[in-house]
Design a protein around this motif. Structure first.
Motif, short mmCIF file in Angstrom:
data_model
loop_
_atom_site.label_atom_id
_atom_site.label_comp_id
_atom_site.label_asym_id
_atom_site.label_seq_id
_atom_site.Cartn_x
_atom_site.Cartn_y
_atom_site.Cartn_z
N ARG A 78 -57.56 11.68 10.63
CA ARG A 78 -58.24 11.92 12.01
C ARG A 78 -59.39 11.07 12.18
O ARG A 78 -59.45 10.45 13.33
N ASN A 79 -60.23 10.84 11.45
CA ASN A 79 -61.53 9.98 11.46
C ASN A 79 -61.09 8.59 11.50
O ASN A 79 -61.77 7.89 12.38
N ASP A 80 -60.01 8.07 10.86
CA ASP A 80 -59.46 6.81 11.28
C ASP A 80 -59.13 6.77 12.60
O ASP A 80 -59.27 5.63 13.19
N LEU A 81 -58.37 7.46 13.07
CA LEU A 81 -57.75 7.41 14.29
C LEU A 81 -58.92 7.46 15.45
O LEU A 81 -58.76 6.99 16.40
N ILE A 82 -59.81 8.27 15.23
CA ILE A 82 -61.03 8.43 16.18
C ILE A 82 -61.91 7.20 16.18
O ILE A 82 -62.15 6.52 17.08
N ARG A 83 -61.73 6.49 14.94
CA ARG A 83 -62.62 5.24 14.67
C ARG A 83 -62.15 4.29 15.51
O ARG A 83 -62.93 3.30 16.08
N ILE A 84 -60.82 4.03 15.50
CA ILE A 84 -60.03 2.93 15.97
C ILE A 84 -59.85 3.16 17.56
O ILE A 84 -59.20 2.31 18.19
N GLY A 85 -60.22 4.34 18.13
CA GLY A 85 -60.21 4.64 19.54
C GLY A 85 -58.79 5.19 20.01
O GLY A 85 -58.43 5.09 21.03
N LEU A 86 -58.03 5.94 19.02
CA LEU A 86 -56.66 6.32 19.47
C LEU A 86 -56.69 7.74 19.83
O LEU A 86 -55.82 8.11 20.68
N ILE A 87 -57.56 8.50 19.22
CA ILE A 87 -57.61 9.83 19.74
C ILE A 87 -59.20 10.27 19.78
O ILE A 87 -59.93 9.62 19.53
N ALA A 88 -59.39 11.56 20.40
CA ALA A 88 -60.51 12.32 20.70
C ALA A 88 -60.26 13.53 20.14
O ALA A 88 -59.17 13.90 20.26
N TRP A 89 -61.50 14.20 19.47
CA TRP A 89 -61.02 15.66 18.99
C TRP A 89 -62.35 16.49 19.06
O TRP A 89 -63.35 16.05 18.51
N GLN A 90 -62.03 17.51 19.38
CA GLN A 90 -63.10 18.56 19.50
C GLN A 90 -62.51 19.80 18.96
O GLN A 90 -61.75 20.52 19.83
#
Length: 132
Positions: A78-90
């Protein structure tokens, strides 16, 4: 160039009545090369279950079970996807992001702390520009 032909016409894909897609820019713009297999699996799952706005509510326990990942590995993906701009998560909401624009410069990790890898990339880029 080889001529393409349908190998199995009775199983040819059709656009489904429900909403889901995978954007070709994921490959063309090399996002996929910045994901490991676990992050790619999480992304595929989220793209598949997201609504038209890219939103889905899947708890960590469900994702860990469905993707056969340890909780720590899910968090890393999840952190990888957030870092590269593919997802947001709350928690508990995921949003699959559009690939139309680069991720914002001030993107933060889900815990609210700056992503160290992103900061290091920016620092290296800034230092490289000064020495060029």
């Amino acid at each position: 160039m080889p001529i393409k032909r349908v190998i199995c016409p009775e199983r040819m894909r059709q656009i489904p009545a429900h909403f889901s897609w995978v954007d070709h820019r994921l490959v063309r713009e090399r996002y996929i090369e910045r994901c490991d297999a676990c992050a790619a699996a999480l992304y595929l799952f989220l793209v598949t279950v997201a609504d038209a706005q890219g939103l889905s509510y899947y708890a960590d326990t469900s994702l860990v079970h469905r993707l056969s990942m340890a909780p720590a590995r899910l968090e890393m993906a999840r952190n990888d996807l957030i870092r590269i701009g593919l997802i947001a998560w709350q928690r508990p909401l995921y949003q699959v992001l559009a690939l139309d624009a680069p991720p914002p410069e001030s993107a933060a990790s889900p815990r609210g702390h700056s992503d160290v890898a992103t900061q290091l990339e920016r620092l290296h880029a800034a230092l490289g520009k000064r020495h060029a």
